[in-house]
Scaffold this motif. Structure first.
Motif, mmCIF file in Angstrom:
data_model
loop_
_atom_site.group_PDB
_atom_site.id
_atom_site.type_symbol
_atom_site.label_atom_id
_atom_site.label_comp_id
_atom_site.label_asym_id
_atom_site.label_seq_id
_atom_site.Cartn_x
_atom_site.Cartn_y
_atom_site.Cartn_z
ATOM 1 N N SER A 287 33.220 61.945 63.432
ATOM 2 C CA SER A 287 33.409 63.259 64.367
ATOM 3 C C SER A 287 34.581 63.041 65.283
ATOM 4 O O SER A 287 35.106 61.867 65.307
ATOM 5 N N THR A 288 34.668 64.096 66.100
ATOM 6 C CA THR A 288 35.970 63.901 66.898
ATOM 7 C C THR A 288 35.332 64.669 68.530
ATOM 8 O O THR A 288 34.444 65.633 68.325
ATOM 9 N N VAL A 289 35.976 64.226 69.406
ATOM 10 C CA VAL A 289 35.728 64.664 70.702
ATOM 11 C C VAL A 289 36.899 64.973 71.321
ATOM 12 O O VAL A 289 38.002 64.416 71.292
ATOM 13 N N SER A 290 37.256 66.161 72.133
ATOM 14 C CA SER A 290 38.366 66.341 72.929
ATOM 15 C C SER A 290 38.290 66.728 74.179
ATOM 16 O O SER A 290 37.235 67.259 74.902
ATOM 17 N N ALA A 291 39.113 66.424 75.116
ATOM 18 C CA ALA A 291 39.124 66.723 76.528
ATOM 19 C C ALA A 291 40.499 66.644 77.206
ATOM 20 O O ALA A 291 41.560 66.030 76.470
ATOM 21 N N GLU A 292 40.856 66.908 78.439
ATOM 22 C CA GLU A 292 42.021 67.049 78.975
ATOM 23 C C GLU A 292 42.535 65.748 79.412
ATOM 24 O O GLU A 292 43.607 65.304 79.530
ATOM 25 N N LYS A 293 41.583 65.014 79.903
ATOM 26 C CA LYS A 293 41.665 63.388 80.355
ATOM 27 C C LYS A 293 40.880 62.589 79.499
ATOM 28 O O LYS A 293 39.752 62.860 79.000
ATOM 29 N N LEU A 294 41.305 61.322 79.644
ATOM 30 C CA LEU A 294 40.397 60.140 78.837
ATOM 31 C C LEU A 294 40.299 59.013 80.086
ATOM 32 O O LEU A 294 41.501 58.497 80.335
#
Length: 452
Positions: free
Chosen positions: A252-259
């Protein structure tokens, strides 16, 4: 020619600063070396500014608890005053001049240089060399441990530094790591309206604490809107057009503006020249004895010893080192059996000594007992935001507590009583005979004792 001094302190975080200042006040000639800010992580990127953030986030949560108990209230989170307070009150815009002046006033010669040990009692710093007749104290702390995830290097990921320094918050963030630092910052961001996903490779967050603590913390943060992905590893990081995408071990994948990478910290001692005094430069930490001696004429204190990455540990070890350097009579040896620690989430999770698993793994015959804060009189009165528990870990052979957890609205404060009990090996029978003030949160300790 080497300059003759009594002590050289390499690293001026909270422990090194404390040791250097006290030794100078005792009349020794002390040189303190650090290319970074005097005071280290705690006042600039750790304990102090993060707790300012937590205080602000908790005020938001408390305001939202007014409904149904004291009328109606609304709150509009605003990060600007938090960022301003951190910049002006906590860090002086990340300027350590006040700390430097304080150290120099005590008599320390300060150089903003890296120190390298070149032999017994000898240290170079820039173009100067020192010969320390009393010895060397190493207090260089740790640096963020960045996992070797494909695609991570070269991206604009955050560590705790960027998270603390942020003037504005992103709309979304992935927090890689479910330890204390990761969870504290996660809850802050979530309460200020950021969509947060926590990715933790182990099967639970706060994996070094009791399972009950893990369950409590995750449930509390889920109520704040946080999404958790536990038991999966981050396999690949992509960054494109201002968005991070993590590919996880389950596909699976997860996405966001910052890490935010909050996967722990590591020592960085290879360049210190420790091998010139017989210390393994490739070790994961500097091994010390009960007087925090690492070798003849060398002491190590703080995170670099691997004993506990806490400010209070560094200060404690600084005290041990100062007494030993000064050759004080009757100086007590270091003892870590009652190490306290607090995760400053809401609810706070304080713990001292061994967990139940650690005690059993050590071969102890163990009994445990738990009382629930909401079932206590004070917890019932408190109502909204009253989640928590007291857990006691008892060595049956000795009849004393070897560990305890205090979770709740004031979990870190209630921990004080339990820390004394573990530290002083107060008999459980004596604890059961105590008078516990009513109605207090700490009275739940008595409820747990009754359950033994």
């Amino acid at each position: 020619m080497a300059e003759q001094v009594d002590v050289v302190v390499i690293g001026l975080g909270v422990g090194g600063e404390e040791a250097a200042g006290r030794l100078a006040e005792a009349g020794l000639t002390v040189v303190g070396l650090d290319p970074r800010l005097v005071g280290g992580e705690c006042p600039y990127w750790g304990c102090v500014p993060s707790k300012m953030m937590i205080r602000a986030a908790n005020l938001i949560a408390e305001t939202r608890r007014v409904d149904g108990m004291a009328g109606k209230a609304t709150v509009e989170p605003d990060w600007a005053p938090v960022a301003q307070r951190i910049r002006k009150e906590a860090t002086d815009d990340w300027n350590d001049q006040v700390a430097v002046d304080r150290l120099v006033k005590k008599g320390v010669t300060f150089l903003r240089e890296r120190g390298t040990i070149t032999g017994p009692g000898r240290v170079t710093a820039g173009d100067r060399e020192f010969e320390a007749s009393r010895g060397i104290i190493v207090a260089t702390g740790t640096v963020p441990s960045i996992p070797p995830i494909e695609g991570l290097a070269g991206t604009p990921y955050w560590t705790n530094h960027e998270a603390i320094e942020a003037d504005t918050l992103p709309d979304s963030i992935i927090v890689l790591g479910g330890g204390a630092i990761g969870l504290e910052l996660t809850q802050v961001f979530a309460r200020f309206g950021v969509q947060v996903t926590v990715v933790e490779g182990l099967d639970r967050v706060l994996a070094l604490e009791e399972p009950e603590s893990s369950e409590l913390a995750q449930a509390a943060l889920e109520r704040d809107g946080v999404t958790f992905r536990t038991g999966v590893q981050a396999k690949q990081v992509g960054y494109d057009d201002g968005t991070f995408t993590l590919t996880l071990s389950d596909g699976s994948t997860v996405s966001a503006e910052k890490l935010l990478v909050a996967t722990g910290r590591r020592v960085d001692i290879k360049a210190l020249g420790l091998d010139t005094v017989g210390i393994d430069r490739d070790a994961r930490s500097i091994a010390v004895d009960e007087h925090v001696r690492a070798a003849d004429g060398v002491w190590a204190i703080g995170d670099v010893t691997g004993v506990g990455a806490f400010t209070h540990t560094a200060m404690y070890q600084a005290n041990v080192a100062v007494f030993d350097v000064l050759r004080a009579e009757g100086a007590p040896p270091a003892d870590y059996h009652a190490m306290p620690r607090v995760t400053f989430t809401d609810p706070e999770i304080g713990a001292v000594g061994q967990t139940e698993k650690q005690a059993r793994d050590a071969g102890l015959d163990v009994s445990t007992a738990i009382s629930q804060i909401p079932s206590s009189s004070r917890g019932w009165i408190h109502k909204a935001g009253n989640e928590g528990f007291i857990k006691l870990v008892v060595d049956n052979d000795r009849g004393v507590l070897v560990g305890a957890t205090s979770a709740g609205p004031t979990g870190g404060e209630v921990l004080g009583a339990l820390a004394v009990a573990v530290h002083a090996a107060v008999p459980v029978h004596s604890l059961q005979q105590m008078i516990y003030a009513y109605p207090t949160f700490h009275r739940a300790i008595g409820d747990a004792l009754k359950a033994l």
